[in-house]
Design an enzyme around this catalytic site. Sequence first.
Site, short mmCIF file in Angstrom:
data_model
loop_
_atom_site.label_atom_id
_atom_site.label_comp_id
_atom_site.label_asym_id
_atom_site.label_seq_id
_atom_site.Cartn_x
_atom_site.Cartn_y
_atom_site.Cartn_z
N LYS A 162 -7.65 -45.34 -38.28
CA LYS A 162 -7.17 -46.31 -39.26
C LYS A 162 -7.65 -46.01 -40.68
O LYS A 162 -8.81 -45.69 -40.89
CB LYS A 162 -7.64 -47.72 -38.85
CG LYS A 162 -7.06 -48.84 -39.66
CD LYS A 162 -7.00 -50.10 -38.84
CE LYS A 162 -6.38 -51.25 -39.59
NZ LYS A 162 -5.08 -51.01 -40.16
N GLY A 177 -15.61 -44.75 -40.69
CA GLY A 177 -15.58 -43.40 -40.13
C GLY A 177 -14.39 -42.59 -40.62
O GLY A 177 -14.52 -41.41 -40.97
N CYS A 178 -13.24 -43.22 -40.68
CA CYS A 178 -12.03 -42.52 -41.11
C CYS A 178 -12.11 -42.15 -42.59
O CYS A 178 -11.63 -41.09 -43.00
CB CYS A 178 -10.80 -43.38 -40.83
SG CYS A 178 -10.55 -43.67 -39.06
N THR A 179 -12.74 -42.99 -43.38
CA THR A 179 -12.92 -42.70 -44.80
C THR A 179 -13.87 -41.51 -44.97
O THR A 179 -13.60 -40.60 -45.76
CB THR A 179 -13.44 -43.94 -45.55
OG1 THR A 179 -12.46 -44.99 -45.43
CG2 THR A 179 -13.69 -43.64 -47.02
N ALA A 188 -11.96 -38.33 -43.96
CA ALA A 188 -10.97 -37.96 -44.97
C ALA A 188 -11.65 -37.39 -46.22
O ALA A 188 -11.20 -36.38 -46.78
CB ALA A 188 -10.12 -39.17 -45.34
#
Length: 151
Positions: free
Chosen positions: A38, A43-45, A48
Amino acid sequence: MLEIGMPAPDFTLADKNGNAVSLQDFRGKKVVLYFYPKDNTPGCTRQACAFAGAYREFQNRNVEVIGISKDSIASHAKFAEKYDLPFILLADPELTAIQAYGVWQEKKLYGKVSMGVVRTTFLIDEEGRIEKVMPKVKPDTNAAEILAALA
């Protein structure tokens, strides 16, 4: 689950600007295809931003980076703008590529079971075959691990 040497499933999805992007558009260069749960989550940030920080190094090696989640085009546009992400983000709300790559799986969090995207990265070679599969990757080290695998 997809394995090394198998043809990478082709797909056509919309990028953050609504443009159609197909995996086959990148034949002749390696592709890092990473699936994440998401936009704008911690974590995804981190994952990325790690790919963004290493993006020039990927480009110098003729490697394209593509991130896919089930978030919307609008969500991807905001996420890319907020963190200045230079690589391609593809929206897969219908789970087309997510299911084709086998990353839509049962997840457990605090005893609760639900379906979701398991953070997984694929390295695809110039002919469109899977060169490396990295399941359940760590957000902070994923980009560096891929760069090490390319060395």
